[in-house]
Design an enzyme around this catalytic site. Sequence first.
Site, PDB file in Angstrom:
ATOM      1  N   ASP A 156       6.305  31.374  57.172  1.00 52.59           N
ATOM      2  CA  ASP A 156       7.690  30.886  57.244  1.00 52.59           C
ATOM      3  C   ASP A 156       7.752  29.536  57.950  1.00 52.59           C
ATOM      4  O   ASP A 156       8.498  28.635  57.545  1.00 52.59           O
ATOM      5  CB  ASP A 156       8.592  31.909  57.965  1.00 52.59           C
ATOM      6  CG  ASP A 156       8.025  32.355  59.308  1.00 52.59           C
ATOM      7  OD1 ASP A 156       6.808  32.180  59.548  1.00 52.59           O
ATOM      8  OD2 ASP A 156       8.789  32.877  60.139  1.00 52.59           O
TER       9      ASP A 156
ATOM     10  N   HIS B 167     -14.824  57.107  53.188  1.00 53.28           N
ATOM     11  CA  HIS B 167     -14.125  58.332  52.785  1.00 53.28           C
ATOM     12  C   HIS B 167     -15.084  59.276  52.077  1.00 53.28           C
ATOM     13  O   HIS B 167     -15.795  58.877  51.167  1.00 53.28           O
ATOM     14  CB  HIS B 167     -12.978  58.006  51.813  1.00 53.28           C
ATOM     15  CG  HIS B 167     -11.914  57.175  52.435  1.00 53.28           C
ATOM     16  ND1 HIS B 167     -11.043  57.669  53.387  1.00 53.28           N
ATOM     17  CD2 HIS B 167     -11.573  55.865  52.266  1.00 53.28           C
ATOM     18  CE1 HIS B 167     -10.215  56.693  53.762  1.00 53.28           C
ATOM     19  NE2 HIS B 167     -10.525  55.607  53.104  1.00 53.28           N
TER      20      HIS B 167
ATOM     21  N   GLU C  51       8.955  28.195  68.452  1.00 48.26           N
ATOM     22  CA  GLU C  51       9.439  27.189  67.491  1.00 48.26           C
ATOM     23  C   GLU C  51       9.382  25.759  68.018  1.00 48.26           C
ATOM     24  O   GLU C  51       9.496  24.809  67.242  1.00 48.26           O
ATOM     25  CB  GLU C  51      10.881  27.520  67.077  1.00 48.26           C
ATOM     26  CG  GLU C  51      10.973  28.796  66.252  1.00 48.26           C
ATOM     27  CD  GLU C  51      12.389  29.338  66.178  1.00 48.26           C
ATOM     28  OE1 GLU C  51      13.195  29.019  67.071  1.00 48.26           O
ATOM     29  OE2 GLU C  51      12.688  30.080  65.229  1.00 48.26           O
TER      30      GLU C  51
ATOM     31  N   TYR D 259     -12.276  34.298  48.472  1.00 50.22           N
ATOM     32  CA  TYR D 259     -12.097  32.874  48.770  1.00 50.22           C
ATOM     33  C   TYR D 259     -13.402  32.184  49.193  1.00 50.22           C
ATOM     34  O   TYR D 259     -14.180  32.745  49.946  1.00 50.22           O
ATOM     35  CB  TYR D 259     -11.079  32.701  49.899  1.00 50.22           C
ATOM     36  CG  TYR D 259      -9.717  33.291  49.626  1.00 50.22           C
ATOM     37  CD1 TYR D 259      -9.363  33.714  48.354  1.00 50.22           C
ATOM     38  CD2 TYR D 259      -8.788  33.413  50.642  1.00 50.22           C
ATOM     39  CE1 TYR D 259      -8.109  34.255  48.106  1.00 50.22           C
ATOM     40  CE2 TYR D 259      -7.526  33.949  50.405  1.00 50.22           C
ATOM     41  CZ  TYR D 259      -7.199  34.382  49.126  1.00 50.22           C
ATOM     42  OH  TYR D 259      -5.963  34.905  48.898  1.00 50.22           O
TER      43      TYR D 259
ATOM     44  N   HIS E  28       6.951  38.047  58.144  1.00 55.00           N
ATOM     45  CA  HIS E  28       6.138  36.825  58.159  1.00 55.00           C
ATOM     46  C   HIS E  28       5.199  36.935  59.363  1.00 55.00           C
ATOM     47  O   HIS E  28       5.388  36.280  60.383  1.00 55.00           O
ATOM     48  CB  HIS E  28       7.014  35.576  58.229  1.00 55.00           C
ATOM     49  CG  HIS E  28       7.329  35.028  56.884  1.00 55.00           C
ATOM     50  ND1 HIS E  28       6.358  34.531  56.047  1.00 55.00           N
ATOM     51  CD2 HIS E  28       8.497  34.921  56.197  1.00 55.00           C
ATOM     52  CE1 HIS E  28       6.912  34.125  54.912  1.00 55.00           C
ATOM     53  NE2 HIS E  28       8.203  34.359  54.978  1.00 55.00           N
TER      54      HIS E  28
END
Length: 440
Positions: free
Chosen positions: A137, A279, A411, A335, A132
């Site tokens: 998460d 490439h 956290e 997006y 994550h």
Amino acid sequence: MNFKKLLPFSFLALSGFYTSGQTLNTKIDQKAQALESKIVTWRRDFHQNPELGNREFKTAEKIAAHLKQLGFEVQTGVAHTGVVGLLKGGKPGPVVALRADMDGLPVTERVDLPFKSSVTTEYNGQNTGVMHACGHDTHVAILMGVAEVLASVKADLKGTVKFIFQPAEEGAPEGEEGGAKLMVKEGVLENPKVDAIFGLHINSQTEVNTIAYKPGATMAAVDFFSIDVKGKQTHGAYPWSGVDPIVTSSQIVTGLQTIVSRNLDITKAPAVVTIGAIHGGIRQNIIPEEVKMIGTIRTFDEEMHTHVHKRVKEISTNIAESAGATANVKIDVLYPVTFNDIPLTEKMIGTLQNVAGKENVILTSAKTGAEDFSYFQQKVPGFFFFLGGMPKGKNPLEAAPHHTPDFYIDESGLVLGVRSLSRLAVDYMEQSAGATKAKK
Ligand SMILES: [Zn+2]
Ligand SMILES: [Zn+2]
């Protein structure tokens, strides 16, 4: 309109709302705080067991079980692995959607944590860890927390809250559809019809207990492009007998740099054109037939978006032509711009200031990263903001960026995320109820 006549009524309405709002806010804040250890436990479990886009099977199972246990109407398998939960409040009102993305990334975790991910997989033919590394998460754990908080004040809610747990924000695997776009296509914003949507992204480089936001264009529109330059293969010692796609590609790469610096009004909005891979060739004395390049385009403005596409094609094909080569340009529009509805942002910013403290809500500049939350915002007014996840006092330049093996989230910032989303939903419903009353 007679302003004087209106004043006493609106003042009364406002003060009435303030008192009931106060108690509801207190309930929400207390409940969020009480849930902190539960939210951290969820987050650690998701962190240790990350799943890639469109493969979030176990993550989805855990979310669905939690929402069912709270008594929500739950829909699973939306856009492959998405979970949608519906919480109907005790009073009528609008439908507010809250969104969290669920997917991890093909990154091998290097952070030394007791709940470090040791998951591995094969991705694009390579063995890799799964991590994550974008903090999704934390988004899942926060939104599960919000679900529990709002369920506890269900009777007081003036409307419905739709919880959207979305797969594959980082992009679906090759050949598959996914993410917000597919959820919208499958009707996630209908039945009941969503009136407004809120979402957040944790940020590893801004301090915990801060919130950053921007009205209008917040994150860029993203496109991928490929340019195949075809020349004529020859011996490296006799370049005049062929057409060298390596020299031609080098000129194209340089030419593309002039799009942002010479073709766009950069005072209007920023833009980026990047070649990320090139490439061609196999040996020092062979001029190859072909060179392949891939890159990304980031824009914030529709007109500039169109203009960049036009210039990428013109520059590539015309430089190639001048060398006697050909350039095949393919642009995939990905997006759209993450655009924060301006009236909605203005309406809701007071809520975030109340929740985080005015000094902790920071107006930020646009980010050239992208978010598929933008697909929801194309359909309904939406507001997306950034939640601090960096330990206090740390130098942002030393904090590992998103998508890297050392990515780390403090956290202690999660509860603010829970309080923010909960109160945005509640205040939106309260304000809409207030607005309907005022209209009568
Ligand atoms: Zn990401
Ligand atoms: Zn992300």
